[in-house]
Design a protein around this motif. Structure first.
Motif, short mmCIF file in Angstrom:
data_model
loop_
_atom_site.label_atom_id
_atom_site.label_comp_id
_atom_site.label_asym_id
_atom_site.label_seq_id
_atom_site.Cartn_x
_atom_site.Cartn_y
_atom_site.Cartn_z
N LYS A 106 23.83 -24.23 36.98
CA LYS A 106 23.04 -24.49 38.19
C LYS A 106 21.70 -25.11 37.80
CE LYS A 106 22.03 -22.37 42.60
NZ LYS A 106 22.36 -21.25 43.48
N ILE A 107 21.20 -25.99 38.65
CA ILE A 107 19.89 -26.60 38.46
C ILE A 107 19.05 -26.34 39.70
CG2 ILE A 107 18.61 -28.76 38.14
CD1 ILE A 107 21.12 -29.86 36.72
N PHE A 108 17.86 -25.80 39.49
CA PHE A 108 16.88 -25.62 40.54
C PHE A 108 15.82 -26.70 40.33
CE2 PHE A 108 18.79 -21.48 39.85
CZ PHE A 108 19.00 -21.00 41.14
N LEU A 109 15.90 -27.77 41.10
CA LEU A 109 15.02 -28.92 40.93
C LEU A 109 13.97 -28.95 42.03
CD1 LEU A 109 14.24 -31.79 39.82
CD2 LEU A 109 15.97 -32.70 41.40
N THR A 110 12.72 -29.10 41.62
CA THR A 110 11.68 -29.49 42.57
C THR A 110 11.47 -30.98 42.34
OG1 THR A 110 10.62 -27.32 42.50
CG2 THR A 110 9.30 -29.17 43.32
N LEU A 111 11.85 -31.77 43.32
CA LEU A 111 11.69 -33.22 43.22
C LEU A 111 10.33 -33.59 43.79
CD1 LEU A 111 12.97 -35.96 42.52
CD2 LEU A 111 13.83 -36.04 44.86
N ILE A 112 9.46 -34.08 42.92
CA ILE A 112 8.11 -34.49 43.32
C ILE A 112 8.21 -35.95 43.76
CG2 ILE A 112 5.70 -34.71 42.60
CD1 ILE A 112 6.82 -31.80 42.44
N GLU A 113 7.90 -36.21 45.02
CA GLU A 113 8.15 -37.53 45.60
C GLU A 113 7.06 -38.54 45.25
OE1 GLU A 113 9.61 -37.62 49.59
OE2 GLU A 113 10.66 -35.72 49.34
N THR A 114 7.04 -38.88 43.97
CA THR A 114 6.16 -39.92 43.46
C THR A 114 6.78 -40.45 42.18
OG1 THR A 114 3.87 -40.48 42.89
CG2 THR A 114 4.71 -38.40 42.04
N GLU A 115 6.41 -41.67 41.83
CA GLU A 115 6.76 -42.19 40.51
C GLU A 115 5.49 -42.15 39.69
OE1 GLU A 115 9.09 -45.68 40.19
OE2 GLU A 115 10.57 -44.96 41.62
N ILE A 116 5.60 -41.64 38.49
CA ILE A 116 4.42 -41.37 37.69
C ILE A 116 4.73 -41.71 36.24
CG2 ILE A 116 4.98 -38.94 37.24
CD1 ILE A 116 2.01 -38.35 38.09
N GLU A 117 3.72 -42.07 35.49
CA GLU A 117 3.90 -42.39 34.08
C GLU A 117 3.86 -41.10 33.26
OE1 GLU A 117 1.34 -44.61 30.69
OE2 GLU A 117 1.47 -45.65 32.62
N GLY A 118 4.81 -40.98 32.33
CA GLY A 118 4.84 -39.81 31.48
C GLY A 118 5.52 -40.11 30.16
N ASP A 119 5.65 -39.08 29.33
CA ASP A 119 6.32 -39.27 28.05
C ASP A 119 7.49 -38.30 27.84
OD1 ASP A 119 5.06 -36.84 27.46
OD2 ASP A 119 3.56 -37.76 26.17
N THR A 120 7.74 -37.46 28.83
CA THR A 120 8.85 -36.52 28.76
C THR A 120 9.64 -36.61 30.06
OG1 THR A 120 7.42 -35.08 27.45
CG2 THR A 120 9.48 -34.13 28.23
N TYR A 121 10.98 -36.67 29.91
CA TYR A 121 11.84 -36.93 31.06
C TYR A 121 12.93 -35.88 31.19
CZ TYR A 121 9.70 -41.52 31.06
OH TYR A 121 8.78 -42.54 31.11
#
Length: 154
Positions: A106-121
């Motif tokens: 099971k996956i409990f995802l909080t989807l943050i409704e933005t596109e953002i720059e990061g280094d971990t995915y």
């Protein structure tokens, strides 16, 4: 049961420089409700970003290093973690998510409704994952972005 709990942006970013990139009070509240009293498993960098064992949980830290962390059980592999308890919550980071996604129930995802720059995915979900439930929320004074709570099952 192997659960993954994660907050990720629309472009699957989960962090940058070992830090979260948003302030979402509702996500933290959900995280606490779901994981309190449970066994939580995280990589060393995720533990370091939190800075202390999470209260009222069994804290397991996976690392290749030979170290001791007060208040945590230190192990060397995800496979070891899977033998510790019948129900665990995987907290990240990126490498641990990558290894555990093929094993999770099971996956409990909080989807943050933005596109953002990061280094971990967070890994892209395959077709084997089916949406079980979804709640949609708008940003407010305690939540920086619009967001969704989505639960997936295999």
């Amino acid at each position: 049961m192997i659960n993954i709990i994660v907050a990720a942006s629309l472009n699957n970013v989960i962090g940058k420089d070992n830090k979260l990139l948003w302030r979402q009070s509702a996500d933290l509240k959900r995280f606490k409700e779901l994981t309190t009293g449970k066994t939580v498993v995280m990589g060393r960098k995720t533990y370091e970003s939190i800075g202390k064992p999470l209260p009222n949980r069994r804290n397991i830290v996976i690392t290749r290093q030979s170290i001791e962390i007060p208040g945590c059980e230190v192990i060397n592999s995800l496979e070891e973690a899977l033998k510790i308890d019948s129900e665990i919550f995987i907290l990240g980071g990126g490498e641990i998510y990558q290894k555990s996604i093929i094993l999770a129930d099971k996956i409990f995802l909080t989807l943050i409704e933005t596109e953002i720059e990061g280094d971990t995915y967070f890994p892209v979900l395959g077709e084997e994952w089916k949406e079980e439930s979804k709640e949609v929320f708008l940003k407010d004074e305690k939540n920086q972005f619009d967001y969704q709570f989505i639960n997936y099952v295999r």
